[in-house]
Design a protein around this motif. Structure first.
Motif, mmCIF file in Angstrom:
data_model
loop_
_atom_site.group_PDB
_atom_site.id
_atom_site.type_symbol
_atom_site.label_atom_id
_atom_site.label_comp_id
_atom_site.label_asym_id
_atom_site.label_seq_id
_atom_site.Cartn_x
_atom_site.Cartn_y
_atom_site.Cartn_z
ATOM 1 N N THR A 1 42.270 -5.142 -24.579
ATOM 2 C CA THR A 1 42.209 -6.228 -23.901
ATOM 3 C C THR A 1 42.597 -7.434 -24.685
ATOM 4 O OG1 THR A 1 40.647 -5.379 -22.440
ATOM 5 C CG2 THR A 1 40.739 -7.861 -22.240
ATOM 6 N N GLU A 2 41.933 -7.522 -25.935
ATOM 7 C CA GLU A 2 42.155 -8.619 -26.629
ATOM 8 C C GLU A 2 43.727 -8.823 -27.288
ATOM 9 O OE1 GLU A 2 39.985 -8.327 -30.406
ATOM 10 O OE2 GLU A 2 41.371 -9.391 -31.455
ATOM 11 N N GLN B 1 38.876 -0.147 -25.694
ATOM 12 C CA GLN B 1 39.285 -1.003 -24.653
ATOM 13 C C GLN B 1 39.178 -2.655 -24.974
ATOM 14 O OE1 GLN B 1 40.727 0.639 -21.891
ATOM 15 N NE2 GLN B 1 40.194 2.682 -22.972
ATOM 16 N N ALA B 2 38.063 -2.903 -25.649
ATOM 17 C CA ALA B 2 38.035 -4.257 -25.713
ATOM 18 C C ALA B 2 39.234 -4.678 -26.813
ATOM 19 C CB ALA B 2 36.832 -4.232 -26.503
ATOM 20 N N ASP C 1 34.838 2.269 -25.894
ATOM 21 C CA ASP C 1 34.429 0.919 -25.615
ATOM 22 C C ASP C 1 35.327 -0.171 -26.402
ATOM 23 O OD1 ASP C 1 32.891 1.804 -23.653
ATOM 24 O OD2 ASP C 1 31.071 1.124 -24.605
ATOM 25 N N ALA C 2 35.183 0.248 -27.925
ATOM 26 C CA ALA C 2 35.959 -0.583 -28.901
ATOM 27 C C ALA C 2 37.490 -0.601 -28.562
ATOM 28 C CB ALA C 2 35.597 -0.296 -30.273
#
Ligand code: NDP
Length: 237
Positions: free
Chosen positions: A49-50, A45-46, A42-43
């Motif tokens: 995206t960022e 992917q975030a 999750d980290a």
């Protein structure tokens, strides 16, 4: 800012902590960034995206995966090997398999990643590995195995600097002192042990380590190689 415009960069272990700060810094500086992660989907992917970086799942403890992910990038301008784990405690109580796992991630992965990157890196490429001030100094008990892995990186940098020097490829180790991350929180147990040794009485920030890494990866550092770069708030002074 360091000008990394259009440079292709791979960060091994970029989902959290110092690695994530390096991903953010390199992306801001204009590089095309790919980073690996293992457990923190999750980290990762975030962060992708960022920053616009590409996240690839790849376990640094697995030699074949390390070589494969580096080879898959083609000719890299910049390789940073940041992935690392720390076992601090009584060596008599450690599971030997866990110690070997740490050695695989902290030593075997940087070696094979650096050599694989060196196969196709263009002239003037940059290899940076995140070591530790514990590669130089171990002023408290319980860090023998971890320090061993970080000292080993010094030989890696000295040797590969000579192997790749005629192509202008530089190989450097960044040696942080205590940095506030999941591995070593500024309010954690290790903090009580290490704080008395600091000249600057606070933990380092991941962004500060990313700044030095960007310098070593950038155009101004073309004559810096085979060297260890300590950034530790005076921990080892
Ligand atoms: P964190 O534990 O906060 O983050 C570690 C990073 O490495 C994560 O992105 C993690 O990804 C990745 N990683 C770990 N194991 C693997 C694996 N098997 N395969 C792929 N990626 C992996 O640590 P820090 O940011 O604090 O540390 C980064 C580096 O800096 C390490 O080499 C550490 O030894 C060094 N260092 C840290 C200091 C500190 O005080 N924090 C001091 C000196 C050196 P994921 O979660 O996805 O598996």
């Amino acid at each position: 800012m360091t000008d990394l415009t259009n440079k292709s960069a791979l960060i091994i272990g970029g989902s959290r902590g110092i690695g994530a700060a390096i991903v953010r810094r390199f992306a801001k500086d204009g590089a095309r960034v790919t980073f690996t992660y293992s457990g923190s989907h999750d980290a990762a992917q975030a962060l992708a995206t960022e920053t616009g970086a590409t996240a690839v799942k790849s376990d640094a403890a697995d030699r074949a995966q390390v070589i494969e992910v580096v080879a898959a990038q083609g000719p890299l301008d910049i390789l940073v090997v940041n992935a690392g784990v720390a076992m601090i405690g009584d060596p008599l109580s450690f599971d030997p398999d866990a110690v070997d796992w740490m050695i695989d991630i902290n030593v075997r992965a940087p070696y094979h990643a650096a050599v694989e990157a060196g196969r196709r890196m263009p002239n003037g490429g940059r290899i940076v590995v995140i070591g530790s001030v514990n590669g130089d100094a171990v002023p408290f008990a319980g860090a023998a195995a971890y320090a061993l892995t970080k000292s080993a990186l010094q030989g890696l940098a000295r040797g590969l600097a000579r192997d790749f020097g005629d192509r202008g490829i530089t190989v450097n180790i960044v040696q942080p002192g205590p940095v506030d991350t999941d591995m070593n929180p500024a309010d954690g147990e290790i903090a009580e042990i290490v704080k008395p040794f600091l000249a600057i009485k606070r933990y380092g920030k991941a962004e500060e380590i990313a700044g030095l890494t960007a310098y070593l990866a950038g155009p101004e550092a073309s004559y810096v190689t085979g060297a260890m770069h300590t950034i530790d708030g005076g921990f080892g002074a």
